[in-house]
Write a protein that holds these residues in place. Structure first.
Motif, PDB file in Angstrom:
ATOM      1  N   SER A  28      17.906   8.485  -0.113  1.00 25.29           N
ATOM      2  CA  SER A  28      17.515   8.410  -1.384  1.00 25.29           C
ATOM      3  C   SER A  28      16.295   6.995  -1.538  1.00 25.29           C
ATOM      4  O   SER A  28      15.927   7.482  -2.438  1.00 25.29           O
ATOM      5  N   CYS A  29      16.068   6.415  -1.007  1.00 22.79           N
ATOM      6  CA  CYS A  29      14.862   5.515  -0.910  1.00 22.79           C
ATOM      7  C   CYS A  29      13.953   6.587  -0.859  1.00 22.79           C
ATOM      8  O   CYS A  29      13.717   7.677  -0.922  1.00 22.79           O
ATOM      9  N   VAL A  30      12.740   5.931  -1.307  1.00 20.38           N
ATOM     10  CA  VAL A  30      11.635   7.183  -1.343  1.00 20.38           C
ATOM     11  C   VAL A  30      10.349   6.279  -0.323  1.00 20.38           C
ATOM     12  O   VAL A  30       9.858   5.255  -0.624  1.00 20.38           O
ATOM     13  N   ALA A  31       9.656   7.147   0.727  1.00 20.52           N
ATOM     14  CA  ALA A  31       8.562   6.314   1.392  1.00 20.52           C
ATOM     15  C   ALA A  31       7.591   6.189   0.510  1.00 20.52           C
ATOM     16  O   ALA A  31       6.752   7.713   0.262  1.00 20.52           O
ATOM     17  N   VAL A  32       6.206   5.211   0.022  1.00 16.68           N
ATOM     18  CA  VAL A  32       5.670   5.109  -1.292  1.00 16.68           C
ATOM     19  C   VAL A  32       4.198   4.429   0.207  1.00 16.68           C
ATOM     20  O   VAL A  32       4.397   3.911   1.163  1.00 16.68           O
ATOM     21  N   ILE A  33       3.628   5.804  -0.094  1.00 18.37           N
ATOM     22  CA  ILE A  33       2.214   5.704   1.555  1.00 18.37           C
ATOM     23  C   ILE A  33       0.895   5.938   0.541  1.00 18.37           C
ATOM     24  O   ILE A  33       0.215   6.575  -0.588  1.00 18.37           O
ATOM     25  N   PHE A  34       0.242   4.836   1.138  1.00 15.02           N
ATOM     26  CA  PHE A  34      -1.491   4.659   0.445  1.00 15.02           C
ATOM     27  C   PHE A  34      -2.295   4.494   1.965  1.00 15.02           C
ATOM     28  O   PHE A  34      -2.177   3.204   2.070  1.00 15.02           O
ATOM     29  N   LEU A  35      -3.014   5.740   1.440  1.00 15.35           N
ATOM     30  CA  LEU A  35      -4.466   5.375   2.876  1.00 15.35           C
ATOM     31  C   LEU A  35      -5.620   5.250   2.018  1.00 15.35           C
ATOM     32  O   LEU A  35      -6.701   6.267   1.044  1.00 15.35           O
ATOM     33  N   ASP A  36      -6.223   3.946   1.877  1.00 18.56           N
ATOM     34  CA  ASP A  36      -7.662   3.242   1.881  1.00 18.56           C
ATOM     35  C   ASP A  36      -8.763   4.423   2.275  1.00 18.56           C
ATOM     36  O   ASP A  36      -8.871   3.607   3.792  1.00 18.56           O
ATOM     37  N   PRO A  37      -9.427   5.865   2.231  1.00 23.93           N
ATOM     38  CA  PRO A  37     -10.421   6.028   2.915  1.00 23.93           C
ATOM     39  C   PRO A  37     -12.016   5.541   3.688  1.00 23.93           C
ATOM     40  O   PRO A  37     -11.845   5.204   4.290  1.00 23.93           O
ATOM     41  N   ARG A  38     -12.184   4.638   2.441  1.00 26.39           N
ATOM     42  CA  ARG A  38     -13.262   2.988   2.816  1.00 26.39           C
ATOM     43  C   ARG A  38     -13.273   2.754   3.540  1.00 26.39           C
ATOM     44  O   ARG A  38     -14.272   1.912   4.555  1.00 26.39           O
ATOM     45  N   THR A  39     -11.768   1.308   3.427  1.00 21.85           N
ATOM     46  CA  THR A  39     -11.369   1.190   4.147  1.00 21.85           C
ATOM     47  C   THR A  39     -10.619   0.986   5.840  1.00 21.85           C
ATOM     48  O   THR A  39     -10.357   0.288   6.829  1.00 21.85           O
ATOM     49  N   GLY A  40     -10.048   2.334   5.790  1.00 26.90           N
ATOM     50  CA  GLY A  40     -10.010   2.445   7.203  1.00 26.90           C
ATOM     51  C   GLY A  40      -8.715   1.655   6.664  1.00 26.90           C
ATOM     52  O   GLY A  40      -7.250   1.908   8.082  1.00 26.90           O
TER      53      GLY A  40
END
Length: 162
Positions: A28-40
């Motif tokens: 039931s847990c959720v992985a939140v994934i953030f990617l900042d293309p500017r900084t990699g």
């Protein structure tokens, strides 16, 4: 290359191209994934519950456990590596939120987690570009910092990409 393992209620970030961020057994847990293309820079959060109101002490010790404290904590950690503290320009993806043990669908914690996360992202004006949510099976998630490629796995199923 190093692996950064994220446990329940934890988060991690990296901008090193050879790194991989991974979490296991999202029910039931959720992985939140953030990617900042500017900084990699890549960040991942393993959310267990939607709101910290149920346990303020735990939210202080482990802010990543809850969506409402975990997302700001992850953004703050990513800001230390040069990302926007408000998440501008981030690519956002979500995985997990299954209904595994609640066969009568009474609690629907996975659905509540996903909705709470999306509500908070809306406040930050961050759009989810891809998701793999729901179902009745757990997922493990691995993300390459270099490519942003997300590989999901689940027992008895072939691996798949998000």
């Amino acid at each position: 290359m190093s692996q950064i393992i994220i446990g329940v209620g934890e988060y991690g970030v990296s901008n090193r191209p050879g790194d991989e961020i991974k979490t296991f057994a999202l029910g039931s847990c959720v992985a939140v994934i953030f990617l900042d293309p500017r900084t990699g820079t890549l960040g991942m959060l393993h959310v267990a519950l939607p709101e910290s109101e149920i346990n303020k002490t735990k939210s202080l010790d482990k802010p990543g456990y809850f969506a409402d404290t975990g997302i700001p904590a992850l953004l703050a950690e990513m800001a230390r590596l040069g990302c926007s503290p408000q998440g501008q320009g981030m690519v956002v993806k979500l995985c997990g939120g299954a209904n595994i043990m609640d066969t009568n669908e009474i609690f629907q914690i996975g659905k509540c987690n996903a909705l709470s996360i999306k509500k908070l992202l809306w406040i930050y004006e961050m759009d989810v570009v891809a998701e793999d949510l729901g179902g009745t099976f757990s997922r493990s998630v691995s993300v390459s910092v270099e490519t942003g490629e997300i590989i999901l796995s689940s027992p008895g199923r072939p691996d798949w990409k998000l």
